[in-house]
Write an enzyme that holds these catalytic residues in place. Structure first.
Site, PDB file in Angstrom:
ATOM      1  CB  SER A 223     -31.792 -20.017  -5.981  1.00 45.24           C
ATOM      2  OG  SER A 223     -30.729 -19.375  -5.308  1.00 45.24           O
ATOM      3  CB  THR A 224     -35.743 -16.705  -4.410  1.00 51.93           C
ATOM      4  OG1 THR A 224     -36.633 -16.852  -5.527  1.00 51.93           O
ATOM      5  CG2 THR A 224     -36.186 -15.503  -3.599  1.00 51.93           C
ATOM      6  CD  GLU A 244     -35.936 -16.803 -14.865  1.00 50.55           C
ATOM      7  OE1 GLU A 244     -36.279 -17.416 -13.817  1.00 50.55           O
ATOM      8  OE2 GLU A 244     -35.433 -17.358 -15.845  1.00 50.55           O
ATOM      9  CB  CYS A 278     -36.754 -20.934 -14.034  1.00 44.68           C
ATOM     10  SG  CYS A 278     -34.996 -20.898 -13.668  1.00 44.68           S
TER      11      CYS A 278
END
Length: 470
Positions: A223-224, A244, A278
């Site tokens: 996750s970001t 990523e 993703c």
């Protein structure tokens, strides 16, 4: 070759701290996954550091030979690895799922082994002479996710080893056994301590891995928000990073398409791995002139795709890997329903049933700024947004802070390329979505991360450029 039972026994914890592992489709207990601490991680890092120079000294040819032997070992154990992956992650054996993932692990290992990376002469004229070499960084710390645990682990491991680094990998807490089994098989042929695995919580083991001054490179898929914490934790050591991160991929369907011809590819672009990918298609913008036909054809495909326990050979959609992800998908779909959006298919999970099954769900006539559109659902629920002007669709596709993948669907390639050039994403596909190739660079734009994996760029990303001039 080890049987499934032998492979599971080899990676199941028999002493020390452990966590019970349950099948997300049946809730049956699979085994016990070890849970390590920071002290164990530090020992693994020290071992990797001690082994690195000798591994690097072997040279590209010898390391490539080892990697091809590792690929052979994975291939030999493909079926037990796929069975364990199906039981732990939930994905079915068939379709683009468990057997497909193990096959991908073999293919990407061979690609990393066999991709040439010659010395590059950058200047050779009257002004001088200079060569560009790529040297090992040292120890690579890899943090892999739960959605494609084996294949993404290989994306991190194989290029790192090829370039002369050693690796310490921390698998996701909910798919620990799968990655332990993969590493166990690879280590049957690799030199000792070249590839090390330390399962444990992200808040302790993962954090310590990113903060270690002995780690030269971190590779993370996830996750970001977690990616941002890794950036912060690794900053004091100026650790190299490949991140990523989260995506919320947009697809734009132009008015010249044949809805029936694209329906199946649209479906798999969105629902591969039951939407837990993703770079899956997560919001679909369809021109008003073909909107109803596209929705109808997509629903016909989705309604015919079997979902169920992964070990049943006929199934190609499975459960969500964990209950937390089920709850996210459920919340977002319920929010869309409450907003007045139209449920075309699904949206009616049995919340009391065994397993984390959420039915394939299509939501039409939804506002472009509804939660299900703006948030990454990471599951089998696709919002389909109507648009009338291509400029509007491009603006909506680009307005989010993420940009991993995107796609354009059209019978006119020139028009598709024109729209694709305007999309802000690491990859834009034409008339498909999410397909990856071991020689085509992959990574995100904006807050979907930075750095590229695969092919020559992927090898260079896990190495230190070294210019020799003169």
């Amino acid at each position: 070759m080890l049987s499934y039972e032998e492979l599971l026994a080899a990676v199941t914890a028999t002493s020390g701290d452990s966590r019970e592992v349950r099948d997300p489709a049946t809730d049956a207990v699979i085994g016990q996954a070890p849970v390590c601490d920071v002290a164990t991680l530090e020992v693994a890092i020290d071992r990797a550091e001690a082994a690195q120079r000798a591994w690097a000294a072997l040279g590209h040819e010898a390391r490539s030979e080892y990697l091809n032997r590792a690929a052979d070992a994975i291939e030999e154990h493909a079926e037990p690895l796929a069975e364990l992956l199906s039981r732990e992650q939930g994905k079915p054996l068939n379709g683009p799922n468990a057997r497909f993932e193990v096959g991908g692990a073999v293919a990407w290992t061979r690609a990393a082994a066999d991709t040439p990376l010659p010395v590059e002469v950058v200047v050779d004229d009257e002004s001088g002479y200079a060569e560009l070499h790529y040297r090992p960084i040292g120890v690579v710390g890899a943090i892999s996710p739960w959605n494609w645990p084996m294949m993404i682990s290989i994306w991190q491991i194989a290029p790192s080893l090829r370039m002369g680094n050693t690796v310490v990998i921390k698998p996701a807490e909910t798919t620990t056994l799968s990655v332990l089994a993969l590493v166990h098989v690879m280590n049957s042929v690799l030199p000792e301590c070249v590839l090390n695995i330390v399962p444990g919580p992200g808040r302790t083991v993962g954090d310590a891995l990113t903060r270690s001054p002995k780690i030269g490179k971190i590779m993370f898929t996830g996750s970001t928000p977690v990616g941002k914490r890794i950036i912060e934790a690794s900053a004091p050591n100026v650790t190299r990073l490949t991140l990523e991160l989260g995506g919320n991929d947009a697809g734009i369907v132009l008015p010249d398409v044949d809805p029936k011809a694209i329906a199946e590819d649209l479906f798999w672009g969105a629902f591969i791995n039951t939407g837990q990918t993703c770079a899956a298609l997560k919001r679909l913008y369809v021109h008003d002139s073909v909107y109803d036909a596209v929705v109808e054809e997509l629903a016909a495909v989705a309604a015919a795709v079997p979902m169920g326990v992964g070990l049943d050979e006929q199934n190609v959609l499975g459960p969500l890997q964990n209950r937390a992800q089920f709850d996210i998908v459920d919340r977002l779909v319920e929010s869309a329903k409450a907003s007045g959006a139209r449920v075309v298919l699904g949206g009616n999970p049995d919340r009391e049933a065994v397993g984390n099954f959420y039915p394939a769900t299509l939501i039409a006539d939804i506002d472009a700024h509804q939660e299900l559109v703006l948030e990454e659902q990471f599951g089998p629920a696709l919002p389909i947004i109507r648009y009338s002007d291509v400029d509007e669709a491009v603006a909506l596709a680009n307005e989010l802070e993420v940009g991993l993948g995107s796609s354009v669907w059209s019978s006119d390639r020139a028009k598709a390329l024109e729209v694709a050039a305007r999309l802000e994403a690491g990859t834009t596909w034409i008339n498909s979505h999410g397909g990856l190739h071991p020689m085509i660079p992959f990574g995100g734009a904006k807050q979907s991360g930075y750095g590229r994996e695969f092919g020559v760029l992927g090898l260079q990303a896990v190495a230190e450029p070294h210019v020799i001039s003169g």
